[in-house]
Write a protein that holds these residues in place. Structure first.
Motif, PDB file in Angstrom:
ATOM      1  N   ILE A 150       0.864  -1.185   0.000  1.00 29.67           N
ATOM      2  CA  ILE A 150       0.000   0.000   0.000  1.00 29.67           C
ATOM      3  C   ILE A 150       0.898   1.231   0.000  1.00 29.67           C
ATOM      4  O   ILE A 150       1.793   1.364   0.829  1.00 29.67           O
ATOM      5  CB  ILE A 150      -0.943   0.014   1.215  1.00 29.67           C
ATOM      6  N   LYS A 151       0.619   2.096  -0.965  1.00 27.83           N
ATOM      7  CA  LYS A 151       1.336   3.370  -0.997  1.00 27.83           C
ATOM      8  C   LYS A 151       0.329   4.477  -1.229  1.00 27.83           C
ATOM      9  O   LYS A 151      -0.868   4.231  -1.385  1.00 27.83           O
ATOM     10  CB  LYS A 151       2.456   3.352  -2.025  1.00 27.83           C
ATOM     11  N   GLU A 152       0.830   5.687  -1.243  1.00 28.85           N
ATOM     12  CA  GLU A 152      -0.025   6.870  -1.255  1.00 28.85           C
ATOM     13  C   GLU A 152      -1.032   6.903  -2.401  1.00 28.85           C
ATOM     14  O   GLU A 152      -2.127   7.435  -2.258  1.00 28.85           O
ATOM     15  CB  GLU A 152       0.840   8.129  -1.274  1.00 28.85           C
ATOM     16  N   PRO A 171      -5.798   3.237  -4.557  1.00 24.90           N
ATOM     17  CA  PRO A 171      -7.147   3.802  -4.669  1.00 24.90           C
ATOM     18  C   PRO A 171      -8.024   3.592  -3.430  1.00 24.90           C
ATOM     19  O   PRO A 171      -8.955   4.372  -3.205  1.00 24.90           O
ATOM     20  CB  PRO A 171      -7.737   3.074  -5.890  1.00 24.90           C
ATOM     21  N   ASP A 172      -7.735   2.578  -2.613  1.00 24.81           N
ATOM     22  CA  ASP A 172      -8.555   2.291  -1.437  1.00 24.81           C
ATOM     23  C   ASP A 172      -7.848   2.635  -0.126  1.00 24.81           C
ATOM     24  O   ASP A 172      -8.254   2.173   0.937  1.00 24.81           O
ATOM     25  CB  ASP A 172      -8.947   0.807  -1.421  1.00 24.81           C
ATOM     26  N   ARG A 173      -6.804   3.457  -0.174  1.00 26.74           N
ATOM     27  CA  ARG A 173      -6.000   3.698   1.024  1.00 26.74           C
ATOM     28  C   ARG A 173      -6.814   4.291   2.171  1.00 26.74           C
ATOM     29  O   ARG A 173      -6.610   3.915   3.320  1.00 26.74           O
ATOM     30  CB  ARG A 173      -4.780   4.546   0.718  1.00 26.74           C
ATOM     31  N   GLU A 174      -7.731   5.211   1.899  1.00 21.46           N
ATOM     32  CA  GLU A 174      -8.507   5.832   2.973  1.00 21.46           C
ATOM     33  C   GLU A 174      -9.450   4.826   3.624  1.00 21.46           C
ATOM     34  O   GLU A 174      -9.573   4.795   4.852  1.00 21.46           O
ATOM     35  CB  GLU A 174      -9.268   7.046   2.445  1.00 21.46           C
ATOM     36  N   GLU A 175     -10.099   3.990   2.829  1.00 19.38           N
ATOM     37  CA  GLU A 175     -11.006   2.978   3.383  1.00 19.38           C
ATOM     38  C   GLU A 175     -10.230   1.930   4.185  1.00 19.38           C
ATOM     39  O   GLU A 175     -10.668   1.496   5.255  1.00 19.38           O
ATOM     40  CB  GLU A 175     -11.811   2.285   2.276  1.00 19.38           C
ATOM     41  N   GLY A 234       9.013   0.161   3.973  1.00 17.09           N
ATOM     42  CA  GLY A 234       8.120   1.133   4.568  1.00 17.09           C
ATOM     43  C   GLY A 234       7.936   0.938   6.062  1.00 17.09           C
ATOM     44  O   GLY A 234       8.790   0.348   6.728  1.00 17.09           O
ATOM     45  N   SER A 235       6.785   1.419   6.560  1.00 17.69           N
ATOM     46  CA  SER A 235       6.550   1.370   8.003  1.00 17.69           C
ATOM     47  C   SER A 235       5.066   1.422   8.315  1.00 17.69           C
ATOM     48  O   SER A 235       4.241   1.764   7.469  1.00 17.69           O
ATOM     49  CB  SER A 235       7.274   2.537   8.682  1.00 17.69           C
ATOM     50  N   GLY A 236       4.749   1.085   9.570  1.00 17.01           N
ATOM     51  CA  GLY A 236       3.381   1.120  10.078  1.00 17.01           C
ATOM     52  C   GLY A 236       3.404   1.116  11.593  1.00 17.01           C
ATOM     53  O   GLY A 236       4.421   0.800  12.211  1.00 17.01           O
ATOM     54  N   LEU A 237       2.283   1.456  12.202  1.00 24.04           N
ATOM     55  CA  LEU A 237       2.190   1.569  13.657  1.00 24.04           C
ATOM     56  C   LEU A 237       1.121   0.616  14.195  1.00 24.04           C
ATOM     57  O   LEU A 237      -0.067   0.808  13.943  1.00 24.04           O
ATOM     58  CB  LEU A 237       1.859   3.011  14.046  1.00 24.04           C
ATOM     59  N   PHE A 238       1.566  -0.416  14.910  1.00 24.43           N
ATOM     60  CA  PHE A 238       0.655  -1.320  15.605  1.00 24.43           C
ATOM     61  C   PHE A 238       0.459  -0.801  17.021  1.00 24.43           C
ATOM     62  O   PHE A 238       1.434  -0.463  17.701  1.00 24.43           O
ATOM     63  CB  PHE A 238       1.247  -2.735  15.693  1.00 24.43           C
ATOM     64  N   GLU A 270      -1.554   8.941   6.791  1.00 25.87           N
ATOM     65  CA  GLU A 270      -2.267   9.604   5.693  1.00 25.87           C
ATOM     66  C   GLU A 270      -1.576   9.411   4.353  1.00 25.87           C
ATOM     67  O   GLU A 270      -2.208   9.474   3.306  1.00 25.87           O
ATOM     68  CB  GLU A 270      -2.393  11.102   5.990  1.00 25.87           C
ATOM     69  N   HIS A 271      -0.267   9.212   4.392  1.00 20.98           N
ATOM     70  CA  HIS A 271       0.524   9.021   3.167  1.00 20.98           C
ATOM     71  C   HIS A 271       1.251   7.682   3.301  1.00 20.98           C
ATOM     72  O   HIS A 271       2.463   7.640   3.517  1.00 20.98           O
ATOM     73  CB  HIS A 271       1.516  10.176   2.992  1.00 20.98           C
ATOM     74  N   PRO A 272       0.502   6.586   3.176  1.00 18.54           N
ATOM     75  CA  PRO A 272       1.074   5.276   3.497  1.00 18.54           C
ATOM     76  C   PRO A 272       2.125   4.799   2.503  1.00 18.54           C
ATOM     77  O   PRO A 272       2.080   5.137   1.323  1.00 18.54           O
ATOM     78  CB  PRO A 272      -0.144   4.352   3.448  1.00 18.54           C
ATOM     79  N   TYR A 273       3.053   4.036   3.053  1.00 24.41           N
ATOM     80  CA  TYR A 273       3.973   3.268   2.236  1.00 24.41           C
ATOM     81  C   TYR A 273       4.471   2.093   3.060  1.00 24.41           C
ATOM     82  O   TYR A 273       5.187   2.281   4.051  1.00 24.41           O
ATOM     83  CB  TYR A 273       5.167   4.083   1.742  1.00 24.41           C
ATOM     84  N   PHE A 274       4.023   0.924   2.678  1.00 28.23           N
ATOM     85  CA  PHE A 274       4.587  -0.286   3.258  1.00 28.23           C
ATOM     86  C   PHE A 274       4.308  -1.471   2.347  1.00 28.23           C
ATOM     87  O   PHE A 274       3.336  -1.491   1.602  1.00 28.23           O
ATOM     88  CB  PHE A 274       4.082  -0.557   4.682  1.00 28.23           C
TER      89      PHE A 274
END
Length: 183
Positions: free
Chosen positions: A79-81, A84-88, A110-114, A147-151
């Protein structure tokens, strides 16, 4: 750098502990039944690598986890910025939920927060490339990709149907720092 902030549920602003060393993070998370590790790829991955190339690079580690934990399936999620479904997807992951199986994620890029809600504490685990986290079945948690995902992550499942959440209805996730606050 991978990090762990431990908050009391009544103070979502000031963490009680902030850990930045892998050994400390591993030790702290193991006390609540969460596995955390750091992997290295056995092959060099090029930008834009396919799911097949990613799986091939980590196949030995994936096979070890499957043998040790009995996982039934795995896939690669990217998933990156511009997704098309990043907000959902972000909204779906941000609500506190549990699973009837372990939630296992390995961050290839990339990265994420659990965020793990355990009794009267929230454990915020900032994961990045090389981090493997296994959240035990039944654990209350949420995930933020920002808001600007990349992972890019390899996901392993006990259930061949994949990601199935049971939402708790608790709004606790809205009180705590999100992914964008960590950057």
């Amino acid at each position: 750098m991978s990090s762990l902030a431990v908050y009391h549920v009544n103070d979502p602003v000031q963490p009680q502990r902030l850990l930045n060393h892998a050994d400390d993070i591993i030790r702290e998370l193991s006390e609540i039944g969460v596995d955390f590790a750091q992997w290295q790829a056995s092959a060099v991955l090029q930008p834009g690598a396919s799911s097949e190339d990613i799986i091939a690079a980590y196949r030995t580690d994936i096979d070890k986890l499957i043998a040790a934990q009995g996982y039934q399936s795995f896939d690669v999620v990217s998933i990156k910025e511009d997704h098309p479904d990043r907000e959902e997807l972000r909204a779906k992951f941000l609500d506190e939920h549990t699973h009837s199986e372990d939630e296992v994620r390995f961050f290839v890029a990339g990265s994420g927060l659990f965020n793990l809600h355990v009794e009267d504490h929230v454990y915020a685990v900032f994961c990045e490339k090389g981090d493997l986290i296994s959240v035990p079945a039944g654990s209350k948690h949420w995930f933020d990709m920002g808001e600007h995902p990349y992972f890019i992550a390899i996901r392993l499942f006990n259930n061949p149907q994949g990601w199935i959440a049971q939402y708790t209805g608790d709004s606790i996730a809205k009180d705590f720092p999100n992914m964008d606050d960590w950057k």
